[in-house]
Scaffold this active site. Structure first.
Site, short mmCIF file in Angstrom:
data_model
loop_
_atom_site.label_atom_id
_atom_site.label_comp_id
_atom_site.label_asym_id
_atom_site.label_seq_id
_atom_site.Cartn_x
_atom_site.Cartn_y
_atom_site.Cartn_z
N SER B 58 0.75 -1.21 0.05
CA SER B 58 -0.15 0.08 -0.10
C SER B 58 0.98 1.27 -0.07
O SER B 58 1.53 1.70 -1.12
CB SER B 58 -1.10 0.22 1.21
OG SER B 58 -2.15 -0.85 0.76
N HIS B 63 6.25 13.31 6.91
CA HIS B 63 6.30 14.66 6.78
C HIS B 63 7.37 15.44 8.19
O HIS B 63 7.23 14.63 9.05
CB HIS B 63 5.02 15.42 7.20
CG HIS B 63 4.00 14.75 6.31
ND1 HIS B 63 3.90 14.96 5.00
CD2 HIS B 63 2.94 13.76 6.39
CE1 HIS B 63 2.74 14.40 4.29
NE2 HIS B 63 2.39 13.72 5.36
N CYS B 78 -2.14 -3.19 3.42
CA CYS B 78 -3.32 -3.91 3.03
C CYS B 78 -3.49 -5.19 3.40
O CYS B 78 -4.18 -6.14 2.84
CB CYS B 78 -3.54 -3.82 1.57
SG CYS B 78 -2.42 -4.56 0.65
#
Lengths: 566, 363
Positions: B58, B63, B78
């Site tokens: 996935s 950040h 997933c």
């Protein structure tokens, strides 16, 4: 650093888990003391308690939140906890006296039917364990609730701390219970004190203004407080009433056929039962006024009949003189285990041939009782005779670790109604008895063995036939006692019965037992009659010797034999 | 098909100023443990960076907020088989952190959707086997404890005191175990559980024999030192020795429950609490079975062998059904199971031998 309110909440957590585990232990111990089956009741009680905890924890957090609910839970626990012990005791009275009254009233078949009635047992079991479950359930609500409270007030998770304090509280509760409550206080007081602690948590919640002050909070706490005060004032009265009913009710009812009102009146007239709490057991002493004006004093241990001043002579003469005649020997060095009342010693001291009696008694309270003036008159201060060396200690341990060999060992223990006592009827115990006897030594044991009587009315004319039916359980019981003796290495053993009391005599040598009354020395026998002595040779105790019956401390078979009601 | 995914959200506050090597460290863990298909990154002005990986499993995103020495991570997987806890541990190991916040979410759970796919999915099979395992190990643990209480009563006497102490210490030790869980049970949860069951099986099964041995030593000490068996010294030694074993079993059991709950949650969030209640049920079954079935029908030491054998078997079932591949766990487990099976078959011989050597020693 934790702020003050978090700290206080954690202390509350600790106290609450303390209270909960003590309730559980109190209930488990109450049930075990009442019924005598420790393993069974302790296992079931902890099981229901944990199940309650789990159920509570699952259901909590859905509806409940905030201090208010905690307040109500504590009120509930306080009430439940304070009445739990009394409730179980009186529940047991109902269960117990039902069959006992029928038995005393002569309805043997009804009695035996009720005693073995599965539904009565289920009824008692369900009624008793539902209290455990409820206490577990309420306690189960507490922990998730406290976690929620802390999260709501601080915005942080304190789950680990709450759990930690919960476990510490449990540990402290257990230690406190095992080392303080159980040895120092009885279960009644323990329940009231802990309920009081629970109520203090309620008061804390109210006083710290964690909940709004309103009548629906203040009134219940005041009521529960008054209730607890009432209970603690009435506690002694409750115990007294319980004991009176336990020991006198069947007599009052079968004698007078009274109504309930006069029953209570009658109960009030009776002298209170004296209860002595020792480290090992409850010793109850009470008096029964006979119709001819004599007063019979009866002593029980953990509610099991120990002796009556009216009948003890038959018993102790059967124990000592009859055994000596059956063996045909006069021992010099004797070991006596149990028998702290001093009656057996009194009979043994009649023999001048006996040089030394080593006497081991576990419970100093029994010795104290036997040294009271009232009992000293009966046992002729036998405990303080120079030939007797009384040691306070564990008989089994002494037997295991002594290097001395004895001519005779007299074993007078309470009947094996619980596991602690069943250890003293084990193959391990008799193995050590045999090992500590001289090659021609013998041992006498006071034990329940059941006789199969024929119903030849002429033969038993004038005797009380106390047990009309020889059941499969009696056979099992006899087989257990005698197989255990057999498998500990004794080849010569003989069960006999005198005046309703049964004994087993066993010897190390192969010399046959002596039944001929003409050869016997009857000079020391005062109470046991010739008829009773002659009956010994005709007594028939059916039993089977099989390994599966052997009672071991690691594998007790004796508790299944129906001696205990559960 | 299992449509559920795992979503891990992590906030990292660094001790010192952010270095590019920190970010590289994080990314290298992702690259080594997961399948990276495509990488993309963007440097903002005046500061801040966003990195996104498309993964075979996935996605991963990162950040940075250099002005606050702060980094956020997202890992979306997933399937339910990857151990995100282990990956996070690997990431954190190389970083000098001030604080960490983490959240683990399960995506794709909707009761009604499940109800439409009624046939037994692999998840449900996994769940039911986990619940069975939970039930058995919970029963085993409480039986070890009751067995200890009983052994203590048999050898040392005083049934009331022994049962009370055992129950209390057991519950308390379980709590301590649960509190130490996070520190001790790092790494793969399934492997940990298999190892733990092996250890519990060894300790619990032999515990009654250890008690007899401890008492033997106590008698020996009494003779050698010429002191009272019921005196302070011998009784303290006996208490520490015997209750130490009880605390050890309780502690190990305490580690067990959070592990099982964690495995349950990994299957489905709600299985966490279901595991807990099944654990309670198993405990109840244990306390009921002990006085009614087990204690009357087996010899004392054989009970230990029986329960330990059962426990070892459960660990083996866990090992083989979950495809754990670690020979260092498998061989000891098989040895333990075989040992207890042999001991159980020769139960009465062993019982008699131990009694002769350790109980009737002063005959």
């Amino acid at each position: 650093m934790l702020d003050k309110s978090v700290k206080q909440t954690l202390v509350v957590t600790l106290l609450l888990s303390f209270c909960s585990i003590v309730y559980e232990l109190t209930l488990a111990n109450t049930l075990s003391i009442l019924t005598g089956n420790y393993i069974w009741w302790h296992s079931w009680t902890i099981g229901f308690y944990i199940a309650g905890l789990g159920f509570g924890a699952l259901k909590a957090g859905k509806k409940l939140n905030s201090w208010r609910e905690l307040f109500w839970i504590e009120i509930g626990l306080s009430i439940l906890g304070s009445i739990s012990v009394v409730y179980v005791h009186f529940l047991y009275l109902v269960f117990y006296s039902y069959d006992y009254m029928a038995y005393m009233g002569g309805e043997f078949y009804t009695a035996s039917y009720i005693q073995n009635s599965f539904y009565m047992k289920v009824f008692f079991f369900v009624m008793a364990q539902s209290v455990t479950f409820l206490i577990g359930l309420l306690s189960g609500f507490e922990i998730p609730l406290l976690m929620k409270i802390l999260k709501e007030s601080t915005g942080k998770d304190h789950e680990n701390k709450v759990l930690g304090f919960n476990y510490i509280g449990t540990l402290v509760g257990t230690l406190f219970f095992a080392l303080f409550f159980l040895p120092k206080l009885d279960v009644f007081w323990t329940a009231i004190i802990v309920a009081g602690m629970n109520l203090m948590i309620c008061l804390y919640i109210v006083l710290q203004r964690r909940v709004k002050h309103s009548p629906d909070v203040l009134v219940p706490s005041a009521l529960v407080f008054l209730f607890l005060v009432f209970m603690s004032f009435k506690n002694d009265k409750i115990v007294e009433t319980y004991l009176k009913i336990r020991y006198h009710a069947h007599r009052i009812i079968t004698e007078d056929k009274t109504q309930f009102g006069t029953f209570l009146e009658h109960l009030n007239r009776i002298k209170p039962v004296e209860r002595i709490k020792s480290l090992y057991q409850y010793i109850d002493v009470f008096e029964v006024d006979e119709k001819d004006g004599t007063v019979e004093t009866i002593v029980t241990m953990d509610s099991n009949f120990q002796f009556s001043t009216l009948t003890e002579k038959f018993y102790h003469e059967g124990f000592s003189h009859v055994a000596m005649n059956l063996v045909g020997q006069r021992p010099k060095n004797i070991l006596v285990l149990g028998a702290g009342d001093g009656f057996l010693l009194r009979e043994l001291l009649k023999y001048d041939e006996i040089e030394k009696i080593t006497h081991i008694e576990l419970d100093p309270e029994i010795l104290k009782l036997a040294r009271r003036d009232k009992f000293k008159k009966i046992n002729k201060s036998s405990l303080d005779n120079p030939r007797v060396n009384t040691i306070v200690g564990d008989g089994f341990f002494y037997l295991r670790n002594t290097d001395e060999k004895f001519d005779a060992i007299f074993i007078d223990f309470p009947y094996p109604k619980n596991y602690n006592l069943a250890r003293l009827y084990s193959v391990e115990f008799y193995t050590y008895v045999k090992a500590r006897l001289k090659p021609d030594g013998f041992a006498v044991l006071d034990t329940p063995v059941f006789e199969k009587k024929s119903f030849d009315k002429k033969k038993y004319y004038g005797q009380l036939i106390d047990k009309p039916i020889f059941t499969i359980k009696d056979l099992q019981n006899n087989s257990i006692i005698l197989s255990t003796i057999h498998y500990s290495g004794f080849t010569k053993y003989l069960p006999y019965k005198v005046g309703g009391e049964s004994f087993v005599v066993m010897r190390n040598s192969d010399t046959p037992f002596q039944f001929d009354l003409d050869k016997a020395d009857l000079s020391k026998i005062e109470s046991v009659t010739d008829v009773q002595l002659r009956a010994i040779s005709d007594q028939y105790f059916p039993y089977e010797i099989k390994e599966k019956y052997v009672n071991s401390i690691f594998h007790p078979t004796i508790l299944d034999a129906g001696l205990s009601q559960f | 098909m299992d449509i559920r995914s795992q979503h891990m959200l992590v906030d990292l506050w660094f001790q010192n100023e952010l270095k590019s090597s920190d970010i590289e460290n994080i990314c290298s863990v992702i690259e080594s443990d997961l399948t990276v298909i495509k990488k993309s990154s963007h440097q903002f002005e005046p500061h801040g960076e966003t990195i996104v990986f498309i993964l075979g499993e996935s996605h991963f995103s990162l950040h940075t907020y250099p002005e606050h020495n702060y980094v956020t991570l997202d890992v979306y997987i997933c399937n339910m088989d990857v151990d995100l806890h282990a990956i996070l541990e690997k990431i954190v190991k190389n970083l000098d952190l001030l604080h960490i916040e983490r959240k683990f979410l399960t995506r794709g759970e909707w009761e009604e959707f499940d109800e439409k796919n009624v046939e037994l999915s692999p998840t449900q099979k996994k769940a039911s086997s986990l619940l069975v395992i939970t039930f058995i190990v919970a029963a085993c643990s409480i039986i070890y404890e009751l067995l200890m209480a009983q052994t203590l009563s048999s050898t040392l006497g005083d049934t009331t005191f022994r049962y009370n102490m055992t129950i209390g210490l057991y519950i308390a030790a379980m709590g301590i175990g649960a509190l130490c869980y996070e520190k001790l049970m790092k790494g793969d949860k399934l492997q940990n559980l298999a190892k733990l069951e092996g250890v519990i099986s060894i300790v619990g099964g032999l515990a009654p024999i250890a008690v007899l041995f401890g008492d033997l030593v106590a008698h020996w000490l009494t003779k050698v030192m010429g002191i009272n068996y019921f005196g302070f010294f011998i009784q303290t030694y006996l208490s520490i020795f015997c209750y130490g074993i009880i605390v050890l079993i309780g502690f190990l059991t305490g580690l067990e429950l959070p592990l099982l709950m964690e495995l349950g949650k990994r299957i489905k969030e709600k299985y966490g609490s279901i595991v807990l209640s099944v654990d309670y049920l198993g405990t109840l079954a244990g306390v009921v079975a002990f006085p009614i079935i087990i204690f009357p029908n087996f010899e004392l030491f054989s009970i230990g062998f029986l329960v330990a054998f059962l426990n070892a078997c459960v660990a083996l079932v866990l090992y083989f059904t979950n495809g754990i591949k670690n020979i260092k766990i498998m061989i000891p487990l098989i040895l333990v199971a075989v040992f207890y099976l042999v001991a159980l078959i020769n139960g009465s011989t062993i019982n008699q031998f131990i009694l002769k050597k350790m109980y009737y020693f002063n005959l």
